[in-house]
Design a protein around this motif. Structure first.
Motif, mmCIF file in Angstrom:
data_model
loop_
_atom_site.group_PDB
_atom_site.id
_atom_site.type_symbol
_atom_site.label_atom_id
_atom_site.label_comp_id
_atom_site.label_asym_id
_atom_site.label_seq_id
_atom_site.Cartn_x
_atom_site.Cartn_y
_atom_site.Cartn_z
ATOM 1 N N GLN A 259 0.984 -1.248 0.153
ATOM 2 C CA GLN A 259 0.228 0.011 0.141
ATOM 3 C C GLN A 259 0.971 1.347 0.109
ATOM 4 N N HIS B 279 3.643 1.280 -1.462
ATOM 5 C CA HIS B 279 4.096 1.340 -3.042
ATOM 6 C C HIS B 279 2.829 2.055 -3.661
ATOM 7 N N ASN B 280 1.491 1.619 -3.734
ATOM 8 C CA ASN B 280 0.545 2.124 -4.132
ATOM 9 C C ASN B 280 0.270 3.698 -4.014
ATOM 10 N N MET C 250 12.343 -2.825 -0.283
ATOM 11 C CA MET C 250 11.632 -2.427 -1.365
ATOM 12 C C MET C 250 11.745 -1.048 -2.186
ATOM 13 N N PRO D 66 10.152 -1.065 -10.430
ATOM 14 C CA PRO D 66 10.005 -2.342 -10.726
ATOM 15 C C PRO D 66 9.275 -2.438 -12.098
ATOM 16 N N VAL E 284 -0.161 0.466 -11.231
ATOM 17 C CA VAL E 284 0.662 0.588 -10.422
ATOM 18 C C VAL E 284 1.243 -0.525 -9.696
ATOM 19 N N VAL E 285 0.406 -1.726 -9.859
ATOM 20 C CA VAL E 285 0.529 -2.930 -9.034
ATOM 21 C C VAL E 285 1.854 -3.717 -9.857
ATOM 22 N N ILE E 286 2.859 -4.047 -8.882
ATOM 23 C CA ILE E 286 3.853 -4.886 -9.433
ATOM 24 C C ILE E 286 3.697 -6.153 -10.143
ATOM 25 N N ARG E 287 4.285 -6.398 -11.103
ATOM 26 C CA ARG E 287 4.033 -7.700 -11.882
ATOM 27 C C ARG E 287 5.045 -7.975 -12.855
#
Lengths: 319, 234
Positions: A67, A69-70, A98, A134, B98-101
């Motif tokens: 969260q 990160h979000n 992270m 990432p 935005v989600v890491i994948r």
């Protein structure tokens, strides 16, 4: 032929016929669901935070590293726009190394309200290097800018004199935070790269700054890379400055291994109010190159003089 | 008193014939119904293809990247040690990106089959038995769309002529679900065949679903497998 035999000769063939036809029918019915191989599942994200609506009364609650990160990426991709959203840390968060971008950029400054709730965010790496970002996040249309810290840019929007909106961050600790800067002419602060908003009561411990070779960077007072337009020169004299760092190798600057308790306030008007007693705990920025370990000296208070060569600077420390 | 009348009287004989005809007729009706519906592979009753699993196979692979050009879309199959990467979970969909994948939020499907005789109308279809749900425990057929593609080495190419189909459509803010998708129907001669498809998230349906259940505290919707692949060899 007896009557019993006659019965059997009729019943048995009819029964057999019934059995065969019904077996085929049942087989046909159940043979439709073939197992052809692997199966798979999927997910979609409804909410990016633990709960909440982002309002003052019902703020977004942040309780884990995903969260955080979000928050960072929703901010930097411009999803919060110029609206004020409220965030509250629910518990301590171990980021487990992270890598996050600085929260808020020159393109999309942070106008929100970040209430740390006296919790600690630990083991965090902040980077503005594109290669550290990432995979899966589309940053082709955004710039991470040259203001870097846990926050990149905390914004101030002067809509009218009575209705100004500025970002606010307060009441939290950062432990074991590493700032990696790869942008030239950047302003680096552990807490915030450029503060045009308001920060209060933020502690920092075990912080370091990593600067790529050939990158020219500076910090006005270590915890805050650059203050707003109006600065209080009297108070800033107490604050350490890094005027220019220009390493020829990739270098790491250990800021402090003890808690820097920023028990002061940097306000959106550019003034910095620092409790001097607390400020005295701020230690030197140690510059080292090709040295793997260095003894830590607490309560060194003299500002860094960038004109001193690294070797001479180290000699000064080890006297 | 002994009954001298034979058991198989004329009346009973006619009844037996009627029962047998009724049974045969019932079986034929069931077969015809299922065959027309495209469900039953009648040829599975032929002894030569009872080794059914070796004739057909479905695999799912990860997609590393994709590029949308003016006309075609290129999807790059993820590779590891010169093999395509199999996945069992489609990377998460998030509208904000935005989600890491590790891979793109889509997947490639490879269907291989070895036809042992000519087929006048070889058919591949997809079927679902589930309805559309406003629930965080949901089904794949409620969130995906599928398109056929052509493979060149590790690239799948989707052309404008390749029609994208989905089970669910949103019409006037109301989800309408069909239970079947027909993917391929063609005349094929015997031999080995490989068909490729791209499965992607249906953004419109997911957005509709999220909007209706956003009051829930759950952060994710989970979609479970409910795809039924259909093959029909006439």
């Amino acid at each position: 032929m007896t009557k019993a035999k006659q019965k059997l000769m009729v019943i048995i063939p009819v029964f057999l016929l019934f059995l065969i036809l019904s077996s085929i029918t049942i087989y046909a019915w159940y043979s439709v669901d073939y197992d052809l191989g692997p199966t798979f599942s999927a997910t979609s994200t409804i909410h990016y935070f633990e709960r909440g609506r982002g309002t003052e009364l019902n703020p977004y609650i942040i309780s884990n590293k995903e969260q955080m990160h979000n928050l960072a990426w929703l901010q930097n991709l411009g999803h919060f726009g110029e609206e004020k959203y409220y965030f509250v840390l629910e518990n301590d968060i171990d980021m487990e190394e992270m890598i996050l971008p600085p929260i808020g950029t020159e393109q999309y400054p942070f106008y929100g309200d970040f209430n740390g709730n006296n919790k600690t965010i630990s083991n965090l790496v902040i980077s503005n290097n594109r290669q550290d970002i990432p995979k899966g996040i589309n940053i082709s249309k955004i710039s991470l800018g040259s203001k870097i810290g846990f926050f990149g840019v905390i914004g101030y929007m002067n809509q009218t004199s009575d209705n100004a909106t500025f970002g606010k961050a307060y009441d939290f600790y950062l432990d074991n935070i590493k700032i990696i800067n790869g942008a030239n002419l950047s302003k680096i602060g552990i807490i915030v790269g450029e503060n045009r908003g308001s920060i209060e009561k933020i502690g920092v411990s075990n912080a370091s700054i990593f600067i790529k070779a050939g990158i020219n960077a500076s910090s006005e007072n270590i915890l805050i890379g650059k203050l707003g337009s109006k600065q209080s020169s009297t108070l800033i004299d107490y604050v350490m400055r890094i005027d220019h760092l220009f390493p020829t190798f990739d270098d790491e600057y250990v800021v402090s291994n003890t808690l820097l308790s920023f028990d002061g306030k940097a306000s959106h008007d550019g003034y910095l109010y620092v409790n001097k007693t607390t400020y005295d705990n701020i230690t030197k920025v140690y510059y080292f190159s090709e040295i793997t370990s260095i003894p830590f000296i607490e309560k060194a208070t003299s500002p860094v003089d960038s004109s001193i060569a690294p070797e001479a600077f180290l000699d000064d420390i080890f006297k | 008193m002994e009954d001298n009348k034979p058991f198989l009287t004329r009346k009973r004989y006619k009844l037996c014939i009627k029962v047998i005809i009724a049974l045969i007729y019932f079986s034929m009706v069931v077969f015809t119904f299922l065959s027309i519906d495209g469900i039953v592979d009648i040829s599975t009753f032929e002894p030569k293809i009872t080794n059914y699993p070796s004739d057909y196979r479905v695999d799912y692979f990860a997609i590393d990247n994709y590029y949308q050009f003016d006309y075609d879309t290129y999807y790059f199959l993820a590779t590891s040690r010169n093999e395509f990467v199999s996945i069992s979970k489609m990377p998460a969909h998030d509208s904000k990106g935005v989600v890491i994948r590790k891979y793109q939020p889509m997947m490639a499907v490879k269907i291989t089959c070895n036809l042992k005789e000519n087929r006048d109308a070889f058919f591949i279809g997809l079927e679902s038995y589930t309805d559309f749900y406003y629930s965080v425990e949901n089904y794949l057929t409620n969130c995906i769309k599928i398109t056929s593609a052509t493979r060149y080495d590790n690239i799948l190419i989707k052309k404008p002529s390749d029609i994208t189909q989905s089970f669910v459509s949103i019409i006037n803010d109301v989800p309408v679900k069909s239970q079947k998708i027909n993917l391929i129907k063609s005349s094929l001669s015997s031999g080995y065949y490989e068909f490729w498809f791209i499965i992607e998230y249906n953004d419109e349906v997911i957005e509709h679903l999220h909007e209706k259940i956003s009051h829930l505290t759950n952060n994710y919707v989970y979609y479970y497998y409910d795809l039924y692949w259909r093959f029909l060899n006439d």
